[in-house]
Design a protein around this motif. Structure first.
Motif, PDB file in Angstrom:
ATOM      1  N   SER A 133       0.819  -1.218   0.000  1.00  0.00           N
ATOM      2  CA  SER A 133       0.000   0.000   0.000  1.00  0.00           C
ATOM      3  C   SER A 133       0.847   1.258   0.000  1.00  0.00           C
ATOM      4  CB  SER A 133      -0.938   0.001   1.214  1.00  0.00           C
ATOM      5  OG  SER A 133      -1.812  -1.106   1.190  1.00  0.00           O
ATOM      6  N   PHE A 134       2.145   1.157   0.305  1.00  0.00           N
ATOM      7  CA  PHE A 134       3.012   2.330   0.226  1.00  0.00           C
ATOM      8  C   PHE A 134       3.063   2.895  -1.193  1.00  0.00           C
ATOM      9  CE2 PHE A 134       4.537   0.950   4.337  1.00  0.00           C
ATOM     10  CZ  PHE A 134       4.877   2.132   4.963  1.00  0.00           C
ATOM     11  N   LEU A 135       2.762   2.080  -2.191  1.00  0.00           N
ATOM     12  CA  LEU A 135       2.759   2.578  -3.565  1.00  0.00           C
ATOM     13  C   LEU A 135       1.607   3.548  -3.813  1.00  0.00           C
ATOM     14  CD1 LEU A 135       3.683  -0.674  -5.512  1.00  0.00           C
ATOM     15  CD2 LEU A 135       5.116   1.315  -5.087  1.00  0.00           C
ATOM     16  N   PHE A 136       0.551   3.498  -2.988  1.00  0.00           N
ATOM     17  CA  PHE A 136      -0.516   4.505  -3.105  1.00  0.00           C
ATOM     18  C   PHE A 136       0.036   5.906  -2.807  1.00  0.00           C
ATOM     19  CE2 PHE A 136      -3.325   0.796  -2.444  1.00  0.00           C
ATOM     20  CZ  PHE A 136      -4.219   1.010  -3.480  1.00  0.00           C
ATOM     21  N   TYR A 162       1.765   0.705 -13.474  1.00  0.00           N
ATOM     22  CA  TYR A 162       2.792  -0.150 -12.870  1.00  0.00           C
ATOM     23  C   TYR A 162       2.583  -0.280 -11.367  1.00  0.00           C
ATOM     24  CZ  TYR A 162       5.331   0.199 -17.309  1.00  0.00           C
ATOM     25  OH  TYR A 162       5.699   0.140 -18.615  1.00  0.00           O
ATOM     26  N   SER A 163       2.146   0.790 -10.725  1.00  0.00           N
ATOM     27  CA  SER A 163       1.960   0.734  -9.277  1.00  0.00           C
ATOM     28  C   SER A 163       0.855  -0.249  -8.899  1.00  0.00           C
ATOM     29  CB  SER A 163       1.644   2.135  -8.732  1.00  0.00           C
ATOM     30  OG  SER A 163       2.719   3.010  -8.948  1.00  0.00           O
ATOM     31  N   PHE A 164      -0.263  -0.196  -9.601  1.00  0.00           N
ATOM     32  CA  PHE A 164      -1.362  -1.115  -9.272  1.00  0.00           C
ATOM     33  C   PHE A 164      -0.996  -2.567  -9.583  1.00  0.00           C
ATOM     34  CE2 PHE A 164      -3.955   2.771  -9.273  1.00  0.00           C
ATOM     35  CZ  PHE A 164      -4.658   2.567  -8.094  1.00  0.00           C
ATOM     36  N   ILE A 165      -0.247  -2.790 -10.671  1.00  0.00           N
ATOM     37  CA  ILE A 165       0.226  -4.153 -10.951  1.00  0.00           C
ATOM     38  C   ILE A 165       1.158  -4.620  -9.839  1.00  0.00           C
ATOM     39  CG2 ILE A 165       1.591  -5.541 -12.538  1.00  0.00           C
ATOM     40  CD1 ILE A 165       0.506  -3.849 -14.810  1.00  0.00           C
ATOM     41  N   ALA A 166       2.068  -3.717  -9.428  1.00  0.00           N
ATOM     42  CA  ALA A 166       3.009  -4.083  -8.369  1.00  0.00           C
ATOM     43  C   ALA A 166       2.291  -4.333  -7.044  1.00  0.00           C
ATOM     44  CB  ALA A 166       4.047  -2.969  -8.209  1.00  0.00           C
ATOM     45  N   ILE A 167       1.259  -3.539  -6.748  1.00  0.00           N
ATOM     46  CA  ILE A 167       0.506  -3.742  -5.505  1.00  0.00           C
ATOM     47  C   ILE A 167      -0.100  -5.145  -5.458  1.00  0.00           C
ATOM     48  CG2 ILE A 167      -1.601  -3.035  -4.295  1.00  0.00           C
ATOM     49  CD1 ILE A 167      -0.942  -0.158  -5.106  1.00  0.00           C
ATOM     50  N   THR A 219       5.231 -12.959 -17.660  1.00  0.00           N
ATOM     51  CA  THR A 219       4.381 -12.221 -18.606  1.00  0.00           C
ATOM     52  C   THR A 219       4.575 -10.719 -18.461  1.00  0.00           C
ATOM     53  OG1 THR A 219       2.747 -13.995 -18.535  1.00  0.00           O
ATOM     54  CG2 THR A 219       2.022 -11.867 -19.393  1.00  0.00           C
ATOM     55  N   THR A 220       4.636 -10.260 -17.222  1.00  0.00           N
ATOM     56  CA  THR A 220       4.829  -8.828 -16.983  1.00  0.00           C
ATOM     57  C   THR A 220       6.181  -8.355 -17.482  1.00  0.00           C
ATOM     58  OG1 THR A 220       3.418  -8.994 -15.028  1.00  0.00           O
ATOM     59  CG2 THR A 220       4.800  -7.031 -15.225  1.00  0.00           C
ATOM     60  N   LEU A 221       7.233  -9.149 -17.231  1.00  0.00           N
ATOM     61  CA  LEU A 221       8.568  -8.768 -17.692  1.00  0.00           C
ATOM     62  C   LEU A 221       8.645  -8.720 -19.211  1.00  0.00           C
ATOM     63  CD1 LEU A 221      10.786 -10.791 -15.181  1.00  0.00           C
ATOM     64  CD2 LEU A 221      10.386  -8.329 -15.208  1.00  0.00           C
ATOM     65  N   ILE A 222       7.987  -9.667 -19.865  1.00  0.00           N
ATOM     66  CA  ILE A 222       8.000  -9.669 -21.335  1.00  0.00           C
ATOM     67  C   ILE A 222       7.243  -8.478 -21.884  1.00  0.00           C
ATOM     68  CG2 ILE A 222       7.179 -10.916 -23.376  1.00  0.00           C
ATOM     69  CD1 ILE A 222       7.760 -13.516 -21.847  1.00  0.00           C
ATOM     70  N   LEU A 223       6.085  -8.163 -21.285  1.00  0.00           N
ATOM     71  CA  LEU A 223       5.288  -7.037 -21.775  1.00  0.00           C
ATOM     72  C   LEU A 223       5.977  -5.707 -21.521  1.00  0.00           C
ATOM     73  CD1 LEU A 223       1.688  -8.115 -20.680  1.00  0.00           C
ATOM     74  CD2 LEU A 223       2.645  -8.132 -22.985  1.00  0.00           C
ATOM     75  N   VAL A 224       6.631  -5.579 -20.380  1.00  0.00           N
ATOM     76  CA  VAL A 224       7.221  -4.293 -20.008  1.00  0.00           C
ATOM     77  C   VAL A 224       8.620  -4.132 -20.578  1.00  0.00           C
ATOM     78  CG1 VAL A 224       7.918  -2.836 -18.067  1.00  0.00           C
ATOM     79  CG2 VAL A 224       5.813  -4.178 -17.929  1.00  0.00           C
ATOM     80  N   TYR A 225       9.485  -5.162 -20.407  1.00  0.00           N
ATOM     81  CA  TYR A 225      10.886  -5.044 -20.794  1.00  0.00           C
ATOM     82  C   TYR A 225      11.264  -5.879 -22.023  1.00  0.00           C
ATOM     83  CZ  TYR A 225      11.191  -3.024 -16.131  1.00  0.00           C
ATOM     84  OH  TYR A 225      10.992  -2.252 -15.025  1.00  0.00           O
ATOM     85  N   ASN A 226      10.293  -6.585 -22.628  1.00  0.00           N
ATOM     86  CA  ASN A 226      10.573  -7.440 -23.784  1.00  0.00           C
ATOM     87  C   ASN A 226      11.703  -8.411 -23.463  1.00  0.00           C
ATOM     88  OD1 ASN A 226      10.298  -8.497 -26.313  1.00  0.00           O
ATOM     89  ND2 ASN A 226      11.456  -6.871 -27.346  1.00  0.00           N
ATOM     90  N   LEU A 227      11.569  -9.127 -22.356  1.00  0.00           N
ATOM     91  CA  LEU A 227      12.608 -10.029 -21.877  1.00  0.00           C
ATOM     92  C   LEU A 227      12.844 -11.141 -22.888  1.00  0.00           C
ATOM     93  CD1 LEU A 227      14.433 -10.647 -19.440  1.00  0.00           C
ATOM     94  CD2 LEU A 227      12.620 -12.129 -18.573  1.00  0.00           C
ATOM     95  N   ASP A 228      14.141 -11.395 -23.186  1.00  0.00           N
ATOM     96  CA  ASP A 228      14.524 -12.430 -24.153  1.00  0.00           C
ATOM     97  C   ASP A 228      15.065 -13.624 -23.379  1.00  0.00           C
ATOM     98  OD1 ASP A 228      15.030 -13.791 -26.386  1.00  0.00           O
ATOM     99  OD2 ASP A 228      16.690 -12.549 -27.107  1.00  0.00           O
TER     100      ASP A 228
END
Length: 899
Positions: A133-136, A162-167, A219-228
């Motif tokens: 909740s600190f991300l709020f 990103y904050s809501f995904i991280a929460i 999935t999140t890493l691939i969508l955000v950073y295009n992880l190979d």
């Protein structure tokens, strides 16, 4: 440079390329995603609300952060008090009782923000998402900072997403780990993470939950950073594929080597060329192709994952003469992301032969020293500054900052006249009603209903006749009803627009005066969003009537002498002075009677406009009126040019575009204030000037509305030779005080009624098809003088607003070159030296510096133009000075003296 730019094309038709190029996408380029907020035309109130909301969000972020941090240390002490079974949020209602109860130990909670801090922290951390909740706090602070300062410390939309995904992920992960650790409080994951994991474990077990979490993170890493993702099993397969390609490469090597092998007699016959490097560095001799293939055979390390076909270049080359060959070593370095240490064939070391055209002149063989460096300078594209960037950096343009300390006149400068309340005389109402009913019955006219509406000076009786009664029959009884009521100014409205009744207006026996203060002090006037609001007075129903001059767009005022016409003009001026800033409005005052508008002379540096070189801003001379009207026509044309260049249709859109910094002042654009032309006695101008006045007035009335120039024309002689058809056609809004005949009423309003008014500010306003009876607000001369002193005592502009310079073609300053040089003015040479010294050729400059009148200064400027010292007239701009310095001018003047 890219490989494509370094490719050499053969000059012989027998030479051909087999080139297989690979698309390269450099991974070292940074792509900046900037959020551009479209410019919006917000009002000042909306901007203030947005800033206040931004400050509120920042405060919430700080307070929540303090409450959350304090909760981490005090949650065990406060948990029992703020628990749901103890009341939860309802405990805030018992604070007063707890303070009064001596048995309760204060403070009841240990959180730094008291009960609310403990409750909010418990809600966010314990009941919801745990320490995530600190991300709020971060989200609230980023949004608040953006709204308050119009700058982004972080991308707002990305931060929110990103904050809501991280929460969610942090809460679920900590809840999953909590199942393996028993002695950990639930404040880490919160109830959301705990119960969500319990539900998933019951459905798919612990292993399933772990798999879902890993899949969600990947999935999140691939969508955000295009992880190979790379695994060794794929590298072993590539080794097999690479071995199969070796056979083809060896065959191609043999063919390629035989085709480019130099003769023994002349080993310099081979021309070795390498691609240009895209990095700065020295030139290195490239290894031969055979050495590269040999090094590849001895190398067993994992190979580059790029297909070999993408790097193959086969160049069948014809035999050429030794004198036509040039040895040019080049080097190209592959992008860091594509370069492998164990690559068998490097793209930057392939040698090839280039054939020179036979028909060209022999070229001297020259070998570039390997120590020379080829520097390739990367060009940086300059970022284009947009209007949104300027608004974000400097804010919107505020024309009021020219006079930041200006204060609008206060209400205490005005006086109260009368009580301001309508006194109901029940006996008078009953007597008038009976007289109306009896008079109608005498003529066999029965009515069903009668209603009275009491105004400040007039009472409106609305009657509903019985079916079968003709309206024209009641209309013809106007004089009979006036006789029976023994009252002046009876007016019958048959029928009432939109009501289905017949109105009879009867003057009150004790009329109530409407003060200007009672009208301006109303919320309706103070909070109006009209461009040019004018408070005219009160209607029959005792409602404040406010009209927008910008929508009228011009106003024709007429009335007999002593009926309140000058007071009405003062009311219009006072309304605008109370509402507008000097940067937003300018007046052009024409007062042929010389005494009516002289009270506003003190606001010259704030609100008045005048011609260049004029001493008095209030125009009284007929000749100067003509020049002023023509100058306004020039100003109108210039404004239309600005609107055309700004690609807008009216003044409001233009100023909104300029305020949002979408128009460049260096291109001539400027903030355009409204200009209101007020003529107090138009009949005198028409008698003395006639067509010279009517033509520019008609032209301004036809065209000036869109550029913010509005006219208020007043006259006490509303005859057809004064208010001509050309003028009436362009003045849809007309204000009529009492006149003496129906003919004059029809001249003004195109209908009767103005001859039946009672005077003393009683007026009819026509805005098209409707006629509205209004009691004009009264503002006395001492009040106007006090308001003028209040405004004139503040800091103003250096001078009045300057209109474009106009030179009368018939006389003064016509620019004619037909004059005798021997008959030039005595101050001709002095004026010429002054013009050249200031490099500004204008009549007003000669007037001010030499203390001359306008006519003589105009003749001097004409002589200077004829002599070739200044250029021709250019509208509002100063004339061009054709002599750059005084030395060349003195030579010219000496020549004139000799002639």
């Amino acid at each position: 440079m890219s490989n494509k730019g370094n490719t050499f094309r053969p000059s012989s038709a027998n030479t051909s390329f087999k080139r297989i190029s690979k698309k390269e996408t450099p991974k070292n380029k940074k792509v900046e995603n900037k959020e551009e907020v479209p410019a919006r035309d917000l009002t000042e109130l909306q901007q203030k609300i947005i800033k206040i909301f931004g400050a509120f969000l920042i405060l919430c972020a700080i307070l929540l952060g303090v409450a959350f941090v304090s909760y981490l240390f005090t949650w065990s002490e406060d948990q029992s008090y703020i628990a749901t079974n103890n009341g939860g949020w309802s405990t805030v209602l018992y604070t007063a009782e707890e303070i009064d109860n001596p048995d309760v130990e204060l403070p009841v909670v240990h959180n730094s923000l008291g009960k609310y801090g403990a409750l909010f922290a418990n809600q966010f951390i314990y009941n919801w998402f745990g320490i995530a909740s600190f991300l709020f706090v971060l989200v609230f602070f980023v949004i608040g900072y953006k709204l308050l300062y119009k700058k982004s410390i972080l991308p707002v939309y990305r931060t929110i997403i990103y904050s809501f995904i991280a929460i969610v992920f942090i809460s679920l992960t900590l809840g999953f780990l909590h199942s393996f650790i028993d002695k950990v409080p639930h404040i880490l994951e919160g109830k959301f993470g705990f119960w969500t994991n319990k539900l998933l474990e019951a459905q798919i077990g612990t292993v399933g939950v772990a798999g879902i979490l890993i899949f969600a993170y990947l999935t999140t890493l691939i969508l955000v950073y295009n992880l190979d993702l790379k695994f060794s099993i794929f590298d072993s397969r590539k080794n097999k594929e690479y071995d199969e390609d070796n056979i083809d490469i060896e065959e191609e090597e043999a063919i390629y080597t035989n085709s480019i092998r130099p003769s023994e007699s002349n080993p310099s016959e081979t021309i070795v060329s390498e691609p240009i490097s895209n990095r700065r560095g020295s030139y290195n001799p490239a290894p031969s192709l055979n050495e590269k293939f040999q090094s590849h055979r001895n190398n067993d390390a994992p190979q580059s994952e790029e297909p070999l076909a993408n790097k193959e270049i086969i160049l069948p080359v014809t035999e050429i003469k030794p004198e036509n060959k040039i040895v040019i070593p080049f080097e190209i370095e592959a992008p860091a992301a594509n370069k492998q240490e164990t690559s068998p064939i490097e793209e930057n070391s392939i040698s090839f032969t280039v054939d020179q055209p036979v028909e060209l002149d022999p070229i001297i063989e020259e070998e570039i020293d390997a120590s020379h460096e080829l520097e390739v300078e990367s060009l940086k594209e300059e970022k284009t500054i947009t209007a949104n960037d300027l608004v974000a950096q400097f804010g919107q343009y505020d024309p009021k900052l020219d006079l930041p300390g200006y204060q609008h006149p206060t209400l205490d400068l005005l006086r109260d006249y009368g009580t301001g309340k309508i006194t109901i005389n029940q006996q008078e109402l009953e007597a008038n009603k009976n007289k109306i009913v009896d008079t109608l019955r005498n003529y066999n006219i029965e009515i069903e209903h009668i209603k009275a509406t009491i105004g400040p000076t007039v009472t409106l009786y609305e009657i509903i006749p019985k079916p079968g009664v003709r309206i024209s029959k009641i209309k013809n009884l106007e004089d009979d009803i006036a006789l029976s009521l023994a009252a002046l100014g009876i007016r019958i409205i048959a029928p009432m627009p939109g009501k289905g009744t017949i109105g009879i207006e009867v003057p009150n026996s004790s009329p109530e005066m409407v003060s200007m203060k009672s009208v301006i002090a109303t919320e309706k006037f103070q909070k109006t969003d009209m461009d040019l609001p004018i408070a005219l007075g009160k209607t029959i129903s005792n409602e404040v009537y406010i009209a927008d001059l910008a929508k009228m767009p011009h106003l024709l005022v007429a009335g007999a002498t002593g009926q309140g016409k000058s007071v009405g003009i003062n009311a219009i001026l006072t309304s605008l002075l109370y509402k507008k800033h000097p940067a937003e409005l300018k007046f052009v005052l024409v007062d042929p009677k010389k005494v009516e508008l002289s009270l506003f002379k003190k606001v010259e540096r704030h609100f008045l406009a005048k011609l260049p070189g004029e001493e008095d801003a209030i125009i009284t001379d007929t000749k100067k009126v003509i020049n002023t009207l023509n100058s306004l026509c020039i100003e109108m044309d210039q404004r239309y040019d600005l609107l055309k260049n700004g690609q807008v249709r009216n003044l409001k859109e233009y100023n909104a575009k300029f305020v949002n910094r979408r128009l460049n002042p260096e291109e001539g654009h400027r903030f355009l204030p409204f200009i209101v032309l007020i003529v107090d006695e138009f009949a005198d101008l028409m008698m003395t000037a006639g067509k010279e006045v009517e033509t520019p007035i008609a032209r301004l009335a036809q065209l000036a509305r869109a550029v913010g120039i509005h006219l208020v024309i007043a006259t006490q002689r509303p005859s057809v030779n004064i208010i001509t058809g050309t003028i009436k056609a362009n003045f849809p809004a007309r204000l009529a005080f009492r006149v003496l005949s129906k003919v004059d009423s029809r001249t003004i309003l195109d209908s009767g009624g103005a001859d039946q008014l009672i005077g003393r500010g009683d007026m009819l306003l026509s805005t098209g098809s409707d006629l509205i009876r209004i009691q004009c607000a009264f503002v006395d001369t001492p009040e106007v003088e006090t308001i003028s002193d209040f405004i004139g005592g503040q800091r103003g502009y250096p001078s009045a607003f300057m209109l474009p310079e106009y030179v009368d073609e018939s006389g003064d300053g016509s620019g004619s070159t037909d004059f005798d040089f021997t008959d030039r003015d005595q101050l001709f040479e002095e004026a010429a030296r002054m013009i050249v010294m200031h490099q500004q050729g204008s009549t007003s400059l000669i007037q001010r510096k030499l203390k001359l009148g306008y006519n003589r200064a105009g003749r001097i400027i004409d002589q200077l133009e004829a002599a070739g010292i200044v250029g021709p007239f250019e509208g509002s701009k100063a004339r061009e000075v054709l002599y750059p310095d005084e030395y060349s001018l003195e030579q010219f003047l000496e020549t004139l003296r000799k002639n």
